[in-house]
Design an enzyme around this catalytic site. Structure first.
Site, short mmCIF file in Angstrom:
data_model
loop_
_atom_site.label_atom_id
_atom_site.label_comp_id
_atom_site.label_asym_id
_atom_site.label_seq_id
_atom_site.Cartn_x
_atom_site.Cartn_y
_atom_site.Cartn_z
N GLU A 1 -15.32 8.85 3.80
CA GLU A 1 -15.20 8.99 2.09
C GLU A 1 -16.62 9.02 1.51
O GLU A 1 -16.69 9.48 0.48
CB GLU A 1 -14.84 7.71 1.52
CG GLU A 1 -13.04 7.92 1.73
CD GLU A 1 -12.51 6.25 1.25
OE1 GLU A 1 -11.60 6.04 1.43
OE2 GLU A 1 -13.26 5.37 1.32
N GLN B 1 -0.70 6.70 -6.42
CA GLN B 1 -1.76 7.54 -6.14
C GLN B 1 -1.86 8.66 -7.06
O GLN B 1 -0.94 9.58 -7.32
CB GLN B 1 -1.54 7.99 -4.77
CG GLN B 1 -1.42 7.06 -3.42
CD GLN B 1 -0.85 7.58 -2.59
OE1 GLN B 1 0.19 8.11 -2.58
NE2 GLN B 1 -1.12 7.50 -1.15
N THR C 1 -10.74 1.26 -7.96
CA THR C 1 -11.68 2.63 -7.64
C THR C 1 -13.03 2.06 -7.73
O THR C 1 -13.32 0.98 -8.27
CB THR C 1 -11.55 3.64 -8.83
OG1 THR C 1 -12.36 4.75 -8.76
CG2 THR C 1 -11.78 3.01 -10.25
N ARG D 1 -13.59 4.93 6.00
CA ARG D 1 -14.58 4.63 5.02
C ARG D 1 -15.58 5.55 5.06
O ARG D 1 -16.30 6.00 4.24
CB ARG D 1 -14.97 3.16 5.03
CG ARG D 1 -13.77 2.03 4.84
CD ARG D 1 -13.20 2.11 3.66
NE ARG D 1 -12.38 3.20 3.06
CZ ARG D 1 -11.00 3.26 3.66
NH1 ARG D 1 -10.30 2.37 4.33
NH2 ARG D 1 -10.38 4.28 3.14
N ILE D 2 -16.34 5.75 6.39
CA ILE D 2 -17.39 6.67 6.46
C ILE D 2 -16.95 8.02 5.91
O ILE D 2 -17.91 8.66 5.29
CB ILE D 2 -17.64 6.75 7.88
CG1 ILE D 2 -18.12 5.50 8.58
CG2 ILE D 2 -18.82 7.63 8.16
CD1 ILE D 2 -19.45 4.87 8.16
N ARG E 1 -1.05 -1.10 -8.66
CA ARG E 1 -2.42 -0.93 -8.39
C ARG E 1 -2.65 0.80 -8.17
O ARG E 1 -2.01 1.44 -7.53
CB ARG E 1 -2.74 -1.32 -6.74
CG ARG E 1 -4.18 -1.02 -6.37
CD ARG E 1 -4.10 -1.13 -4.78
NE ARG E 1 -4.36 -2.37 -4.33
CZ ARG E 1 -3.90 -2.85 -2.99
NH1 ARG E 1 -3.22 -1.83 -2.27
NH2 ARG E 1 -4.28 -3.86 -2.54
N ASP F 1 1.04 -1.22 -0.06
CA ASP F 1 -0.03 0.11 -0.11
C ASP F 1 0.78 1.26 0.07
O ASP F 1 2.17 1.11 0.33
CB ASP F 1 -0.80 0.08 1.23
CG ASP F 1 -1.86 -1.21 1.04
OD1 ASP F 1 -2.34 -1.56 0.30
OD2 ASP F 1 -2.25 -1.48 2.42
N MET F 2 0.24 2.55 -0.59
CA MET F 2 0.97 3.68 -0.48
C MET F 2 0.58 4.58 0.77
O MET F 2 -0.83 4.87 0.61
CB MET F 2 0.98 4.30 -1.83
CG MET F 2 1.99 5.45 -1.69
SD MET F 2 3.67 4.88 -1.63
CE MET F 2 4.12 4.37 -3.27
#
Ligand code: FDA
Length: 315
Positions: free
Chosen positions: A300, A166, A234, A297-298, A187, A137-138
């Site tokens: 976003e 990204q 995405t 996540r919320i 990715r 992951d970045m």
């Protein structure tokens, strides 16, 4: 408004008091089960098997990021190795996501590097004869150079490795072009961080335009000829449609690139892509440290505020 909401949720995600209270179990874990497979590697592998039965692959992620204790780093490394082993034993493709800061990179880069080598080695040597990959992951901008160097080193050692880049960063076009020439696995995500205009695209419109352009590079004929493996990560169905059109025009087979989304986000879209015959993977977190991840996540999507409210009310 949307940025303010997201900033508020990031602050909540980082609040140790909120995290202690929520993860103590006094609030409902409904929020956790929406985005997280369960508390341990067994739960992660069980859900990965159930998803695979519906034609959807997984990338297992043991929760815990920006870790500042050697004990937690060791725990994270052990959990990554354990899940690789369990996936192999279950006959499931081994795909594990790793944040550099959760395996010690911010404590001591040499420790992070040793741990990355150990996890990638465990993935390479895990039981089974299916495909395998450690996807890095970045994190925020300060880690980009070191994370890319780590990827290139492990790749040079012949380890099964991929890297996340990204679209919000201006430098990504050059970073991506170099990884395409390597025939690497990348990715591409929008980016969950922000930076100044010198380094980053700062409006949603600019970021989306760059995201589209980079998808075009990833799915070009030249990238296919170089043996590059594109991962389009995405939840934006229009960007996915753009990728599909680009792939068809450049002669990519559906098994030569893949889509990836987060477990719990736009599940119907993931199912639809799998039904259409696309390689669809879900980023599948497991572990007890679920609060910071779920709250981001919320953040976003403000429309998910009701989920947070219900959790905090214990309902
Ligand atoms: P966008 O935010 O525009 O969303 C597109 C559509 O999906 C909108 O309709 C939106 O409402 C909906 N949606 C998005 N998020 C939602 C949510 N939580 N709930 C409900 N609906 C939602 N970032 C990073 O910096 N480093 C990394 O390593 C990774 N890794 C990573 C892996 C994978 C597999 C994914 C899918 C994403 C990441 N990310 C990441 C996160 C990424 O940078 C980005 O923040 C999110 O994917 C959101 O951007 P989208 O491109 O999905 O578009």
């Amino acid at each position: 408004m949307r940025r303010a909401w997201q900033a508020g949720m990031i602050a909540l995600a980082r609040s140790p008091r909120a995290k202690r209270w929520i993860q103590s179990g006094r609030a409902t874990s409904g929020l956790a089960s929406r985005y997280v497979a369960g508390p341990d590697a067994e739960a992660g592998v069980a859900l990965a098997a159930a998803l695979l039965a519906r034609g959807i692959r997984s990338s297992l992620f043991y929760l815990g990021e920006y870790v500042d204790s050697p004990v937690l780093v060791a725990e994270n490394v052990a959990a990554k190795r354990e899940v690789a082993d369990l996936l192999g034993r279950a006959g499931i493709e081994i795909h594990v996501s790793v944040d550099p800061t959760q395996i010690g990179h911010s404590l001591d880069p040499a420790l992070g590097r040793r741990n990355a080598l150990a996890i990638a080695g465990a993935i390479a040597d895990a039981p089974g004869d299916g495909q395998r990959l450690m996807m890095i992951d970045m994190e925020d901008r300060s880690f980009v150079d070191a994370t890319i160097a780590l990827h290139d080193e492990l790749r040079g050692d012949g380890l099964p490795i991929g890297i996340t880049l990204q679209a919000y960063l201006r430098r990504t076009e050059a970073d991506l072009a170099a990884r395409i020439r390597q025939g690497a696995t990348v990715r591409l995500v929008k980016g969950a961080f922000a930076a100044g205009a010198d380094a980053a695209f700062t409006t949603q419109a600019e970021i989306k335009a760059n995201h589209r352009r980079l998808i075009g590079l990833m799915l070009s004929r030249a990238a296919r000829d170089a043996g590059f493996r594109p991962v389009i990560a995405t939840h934006d169905d229009r960007l996915q449609d753009h990728a599909i059109a680009q792939a068809e025009a450049a002669g990519w087979g559906k098994d030569e690139y893949e889509f990836e989304m987060l477990y719990g986000v736009r599940g119907a879209l993931a199912e639809q892509r799998a039904r259409e015959g696309h390689r669809m993977r879900l980023y599948l977190p497991f572990g007890r440290d679920w609060w910071p991840y779920a709250v981001r996540r919320i953040g976003e999507n403000p429309r998910n505020a009701w989920l947070l409210a219900r959790s905090l009310a214990g309902g």
